[in-house]
Motif scaffolding. Structure first.
Motif, PDB file in Angstrom:
ATOM      1  N   UNK A  44       0.830  -1.210   0.000  1.00 36.88           N
ATOM      2  CA  UNK A  44       0.000   0.000   0.000  1.00 36.88           C
ATOM      3  C   UNK A  44       0.862   1.256   0.000  1.00 36.88           C
ATOM      4  N   UNK A  45       1.925   1.262   0.801  1.00 41.04           N
ATOM      5  CA  UNK A  45       2.792   2.435   0.884  1.00 41.04           C
ATOM      6  C   UNK A  45       3.450   2.754  -0.452  1.00 41.04           C
ATOM      7  N   UNK A  46       3.658   1.719  -1.266  1.00 41.73           N
ATOM      8  CA  UNK A  46       4.255   1.933  -2.589  1.00 41.73           C
ATOM      9  C   UNK A  46       3.204   2.095  -3.678  1.00 41.73           C
ATOM     10  N   UNK A  47       1.914   2.113  -3.267  1.00 43.26           N
ATOM     11  CA  UNK A  47       0.832   2.322  -4.224  1.00 43.26           C
ATOM     12  C   UNK A  47       0.616   1.149  -5.160  1.00 43.26           C
ATOM     13  N   UNK A  48       0.845  -0.061  -4.675  1.00 43.10           N
ATOM     14  CA  UNK A  48       0.737  -1.253  -5.513  1.00 43.10           C
ATOM     15  C   UNK A  48      -0.548  -2.000  -5.200  1.00 43.10           C
ATOM     16  N   UNK A  49      -1.373  -2.185  -6.201  1.00 41.64           N
ATOM     17  CA  UNK A  49      -2.639  -2.903  -6.032  1.00 41.64           C
ATOM     18  C   UNK A  49      -2.393  -4.406  -6.016  1.00 41.64           C
ATOM     19  N   UNK A  50      -3.070  -5.101  -5.108  1.00 38.29           N
ATOM     20  CA  UNK A  50      -2.950  -6.557  -5.055  1.00 38.29           C
ATOM     21  C   UNK A  50      -3.661  -7.220  -6.232  1.00 38.29           C
ATOM     22  N   UNK A  51      -4.424  -6.439  -6.994  1.00 38.25           N
ATOM     23  CA  UNK A  51      -5.015  -6.963  -8.222  1.00 38.25           C
ATOM     24  C   UNK A  51      -3.978  -7.037  -9.337  1.00 38.25           C
ATOM     25  N   UNK A  52      -2.981  -6.180  -9.257  1.00 40.41           N
ATOM     26  CA  UNK A  52      -1.984  -6.072 -10.329  1.00 40.41           C
ATOM     27  C   UNK A  52      -0.658  -6.734  -9.939  1.00 40.41           C
ATOM     28  N   UNK A  53      -0.319  -6.689  -8.653  1.00 37.69           N
ATOM     29  CA  UNK A  53       0.962  -7.217  -8.177  1.00 37.69           C
ATOM     30  C   UNK A  53       0.752  -8.340  -7.172  1.00 37.69           C
ATOM     31  N   UNK A  54       1.727  -9.225  -7.115  1.00 36.12           N
ATOM     32  CA  UNK A  54       1.752 -10.279  -6.104  1.00 36.12           C
ATOM     33  C   UNK A  54       3.091 -10.209  -5.372  1.00 36.12           C
ATOM     34  N   UNK A  55       3.050 -10.381  -4.067  1.00 39.38           N
ATOM     35  CA  UNK A  55       4.279 -10.333  -3.275  1.00 39.38           C
ATOM     36  C   UNK A  55       4.915 -11.720  -3.223  1.00 39.38           C
ATOM     37  N   UNK A  56       6.183 -11.787  -3.629  1.00 40.40           N
ATOM     38  CA  UNK A  56       6.923 -13.050  -3.604  1.00 40.40           C
ATOM     39  C   UNK A  56       8.018 -12.988  -2.546  1.00 40.40           C
ATOM     40  N   UNK A  57       8.247 -14.096  -1.823  1.00 38.22           N
ATOM     41  CA  UNK A  57       9.372 -14.133  -0.885  1.00 38.22           C
ATOM     42  C   UNK A  57      10.681 -14.300  -1.640  1.00 38.22           C
ATOM     43  N   UNK A  58      11.736 -13.715  -1.107  1.00 37.19           N
ATOM     44  CA  UNK A  58      13.064 -13.788  -1.720  1.00 37.19           C
ATOM     45  C   UNK A  58      14.076 -14.099  -0.620  1.00 37.19           C
ATOM     46  N   UNK A  59      15.006 -14.998  -0.912  1.00 37.73           N
ATOM     47  CA  UNK A  59      16.095 -15.276   0.030  1.00 37.73           C
ATOM     48  C   UNK A  59      16.916 -14.000   0.181  1.00 37.73           C
ATOM     49  N   UNK A  60      17.257 -13.596   1.402  1.00 36.11           N
ATOM     50  CA  UNK A  60      17.978 -12.322   1.579  1.00 36.11           C
ATOM     51  C   UNK A  60      19.301 -12.259   0.824  1.00 36.11           C
ATOM     52  N   UNK A  61      20.027 -13.383   0.711  1.00 43.02           N
ATOM     53  CA  UNK A  61      21.269 -13.353  -0.062  1.00 43.02           C
ATOM     54  C   UNK A  61      20.971 -13.134  -1.538  1.00 43.02           C
ATOM     55  N   UNK A  62      19.964 -13.789  -2.043  1.00 44.55           N
ATOM     56  CA  UNK A  62      19.576 -13.652  -3.447  1.00 44.55           C
ATOM     57  C   UNK A  62      19.164 -12.214  -3.758  1.00 44.55           C
ATOM     58  N   UNK A  63      18.462 -11.614  -2.807  1.00 50.21           N
ATOM     59  CA  UNK A  63      17.959 -10.241  -2.993  1.00 50.21           C
ATOM     60  C   UNK A  63      19.106  -9.252  -3.193  1.00 50.21           C
ATOM     61  N   UNK A  64      20.168  -9.393  -2.427  1.00 44.51           N
ATOM     62  CA  UNK A  64      21.254  -8.415  -2.517  1.00 44.51           C
ATOM     63  C   UNK A  64      22.355  -8.821  -3.483  1.00 44.51           C
ATOM     64  N   UNK A  65      22.609 -10.135  -3.613  1.00 44.15           N
ATOM     65  CA  UNK A  65      23.760 -10.589  -4.399  1.00 44.15           C
ATOM     66  C   UNK A  65      23.433 -10.877  -5.860  1.00 44.15           C
ATOM     67  N   UNK A  66      22.202 -11.289  -6.156  1.00 46.71           N
ATOM     68  CA  UNK A  66      21.898 -11.753  -7.507  1.00 46.71           C
ATOM     69  C   UNK A  66      20.873 -10.898  -8.253  1.00 46.71           C
ATOM     70  N   UNK A  67      19.775 -10.545  -7.604  1.00 45.66           N
ATOM     71  CA  UNK A  67      18.688  -9.888  -8.334  1.00 45.66           C
ATOM     72  C   UNK A  67      19.071  -8.534  -8.927  1.00 45.66           C
TER      73      UNK A  67
END
Length: 659
Positions: A281-304
């Protein structure tokens, strides 16, 4: 870590030294089994009491080592009298194997008129360098992008990361603990049966017999401490919003009760879900348009940031800057077990290199996992024993990034996905049922600590003895082999190494098996068709070899012989033999007797029985899953599949019977 006593530091050092010696043993045994050291007639066996081909001084040196008297010599240069030599013993799973702790020595027995040089003990890195130099000299144009260079780096990492792993082992129990050992048993034993605890034990052994299994390429020591199963540290998930227009999902995520549920709904408690929803909500993202996916913290910073640079810039992917949901790494690193004890585990991609492959999680693997699961479910319905004794983790709930091109095999999207592995509630929510990964039984005993086998023996009210260990090992073998043969007669064989197979203990007696990770369920179509099972229609990359469809039943049976027996059961066998000071042949006889009983219990048709008996009991040789050759010969970029090839070894049942 707190301050250690001298005794504790010494004990820990001994563990590290022993663990690293095992890496050397695994490397030498693989080189021997795969014939690398026998090519070009470089290698030869020497019986110390009979050979006249070594100098008196070398003979005296070797005799002082007090080994078996059987040595393997590998010539580096016959003309200058330069060779490597190390003690070996007659073995069962291969013709002969390295004597643990024996050492590899480089000898330079110069020709006449030169002074003799004393043997020099070399380490495992030097051994690999010499073998690679003599047998697999890389092309200069290859640089570091060749199998030899990569294997050297994986071995270096394995040795280094093994020392990190051993540092996380519990210290030797002190005398005050020992004095209250009986009182402490109940509580300690109960904790030991937690799946997270068992996964941690299995991680110390990792993939049995693979010399570079420990290497997690891309992880620093800080990463290893934060994210490995051995360190036992909690891992808090990060979350990323993904445009639903670029999401491909599993059938369970599209249909039925789970259709409207998101990963956050299935994985998180209410307050944690609200944290994720509020971030969107704070980023203005509708749950109709976006889905929240979990990410491994190492993957988030090192790879993505490098893999999904365009997607992050365009708004297809939007980091939510929120961390919630606490998990622990299992022995496979990318599979995570929830801190809250839920039966929903999580599998996430990791861009590390392990076993010669990148551990990302492509949509096609999860698609094939669904299809493999349905195939196993069909087999359950076909066989009443499988219906009662074979259980499956549900792996049909997953989400993956699929770019507009629709290319399932492109590299970047394989780094963003999530699979929810649901364990059967009938098993996880029943008080008298425990789940035991077979890989945990293969963990080596550590000084002052009970293995799970010790605890199982105690809770079965058996004496702590070799006989009790052999009894339980026999029960493991019989149940495992019977269920595997029942699947084989249907033309089906799962990926049955110890990490994927869990024993179901009901009141501490094995009542069945639980399988997980279904993306490599192999098959033989003619037998499947005969038994009314449907082709799963696996999706595979065009032009790449596939091992899922097997032309003959013998090729399908190879996976029982290699992954099932030579890796899974033998790893348990070896750990028991070491802990209880037993002759391996005694335990191999138990495997043999269990197989003979399983052939009868599996109610095999005559044609199926003939294949099993001929391939497993009559043939003098067995297939062998190579470990080192495929890595040495690997060319080009590292992919998501482990390099593989097959060789040949002795029939272990012939060896244990002296045939």
């Amino acid at each position: 870590m707190g301050r250690q006593t001298v005794q504790e530091a010494s004990a820990q050092g001994a563990i590290a030294s022993e663990s690293q010696e095992r890496i050397g043993m695994d490397l030498i045994n693989a080189l021997l089994a795969e014939g690398v050291l026998e090519e070009d007639d470089r290698g030869e066996l020497l019986e110390l009491s009979e050979t006249t081909e070594i100098s008196d001084s070398l003979r005296s040196f070797l005799e002082a080592q007090k080994h078996t008297g059987l040595y393997f010599r590998w010539w580096l240069n016959r003309e200058t009298g330069r060779f490597l030599i190390f003690p070996v013993r007659r073995a069962v799973v291969q013709a002969y194997s390295y004597c643990f702790g024996g050492g590899v020595y480089e000898v330079n027995e110069a020709r006449p008129y030169s002074k003799e040089i004393a043997p020099v003990r070399i380490d495992v890195m030097k051994l690999l360098e010499l073998v690679a130099e003599q047998r697999y000299a890389p092309h200069e144009s290859d640089g570091d992008n060749n199998g030899v260079a990569r294997l050297k780096e994986l071995l270096r990492l394995s040795l280094e990361q093994t020392s990190w792993s051993d540092a996380y082992a519990a210290p030797t129990r002190n005398s005050s603990y020992a004095a209250h050992r009986k009182e402490a048993h109940t509580k300690a034993d109960h904790a030991a049966w937690r799946l997270i605890s068992l996964e941690r034990q299995a991680a110390w052994r990792d993939r049995p017999f693979h010399p570079v299994a420990k290497a997690k390429g891309g992880w620093t020591q800080a990463d290893y401490e934060a994210f490995s199963a051995e360190s036992g540290q909690p891992i808090t998930l990060e979350w990323l919003a993904m445009s639903k227009a670029f999401i491909y999902s599993g059938k369970a995520s599209e249909e039925g009760d789970l259709a409207a549920l998101t990963p956050a709904d299935l994985l998180l408690a209410l307050d944690e879900r609200m944290t994720v929803h509020k971030a969107m909500e704070l980023k203005g993202l509708s749950q109709e348009v976006y889905i929240a996916l979990p990410v491994h913290p190492w993957q988030r910073t090192a790879m993505l940031p490098q893999m999904l640079q365009e997607e992050l810039a365009s708004g297809i992917c939007i980091p939510l800057d929120v961390q919630t949901g606490v998990y622990y790494a299992t022995s496979s690193a990318r599979s995570l077990a929830p801190q809250n004890g839920s039966n929903r585990h999580l599998k996430l991609p990791l861009g590390i290199v392990s076993l010669g492959a990148v551990r990302y999680l492509p949509a096609v693997h999860m698609m094939n996992g669904e299809r493999g699961q349905r195939l196993l479910e069909q087999a359950q319905m076909h066989d009443s024993v499988l219906k009662d004794q074979l259980f499956l983790c549900d792996e049909k709930t997953w989400w993956a990034y699929l770019p507009a091109s629709g290319d399932f095999f492109a590299d970047p999207p394989r780094h963003l996905s999530a699979l929810i592995r649901q364990y059967p509630a009938s098993l996880t929510e029943t008080d008298n049922i425990r789940l035991l990964p077979m890989s945990a039984l293969a963990a080596y005993p550590r000084d002052g600590q009970d293995t799970i086998l010790d605890i199982w023996i105690r809770e079965r009210n058996l004496p702590h003895s070799a006989e009790s260990a052999a009894t339980l090992f026999g029960e493991v073998c019989l149940k495992f082999l019977t269920i595997c043969l029942r699947l084989f007669r249907c033309g089906v064989m799962p990926e049955i190494h110890g990490q994927n197979v869990l024993l179901i203990l009901k009141d501490q007696v094995i009542s069945g098996l639980l399988l997980r990770d279904h993306d490599s369920v192999r098959l033989h179509m003619p037998w499947m068709t005969k038994n009314g099972l449907d082709d799963p229609q696996y999706k595979m990359k065009p032009g790449y070899p596939n091992s899922l469809y097997n032309e003959t039943p013998q090729k399908l049976l190879v996976y029982l012989q290699t992954l099932g027996i030579q890796v899974n059961l033998y790893a348990i066998l070896e750990a028991i033999a070491e802990q209880f000071t037993m002759d391996e042949k005694q335990l191999w006889f138990i495997v043999l007797e269990s197989l003979q009983q399983a052939i009868a219990l599996a109610e095999l048709p005559e044609d199926v029985k003939a294949v099993v008996i001929t391939s497993m009991l009559d043939q003098p040789n067995w297939p062998w899953k190579n470990l080192i050759k495929p890595l040495l010969e690997q060319e080009g970029p590292v992919s998501g599949s482990m390099p593989a090839s097959m060789g040949e070894t002795v029939n272990p049942f012939h060896r244990c019977r002296g045939i």
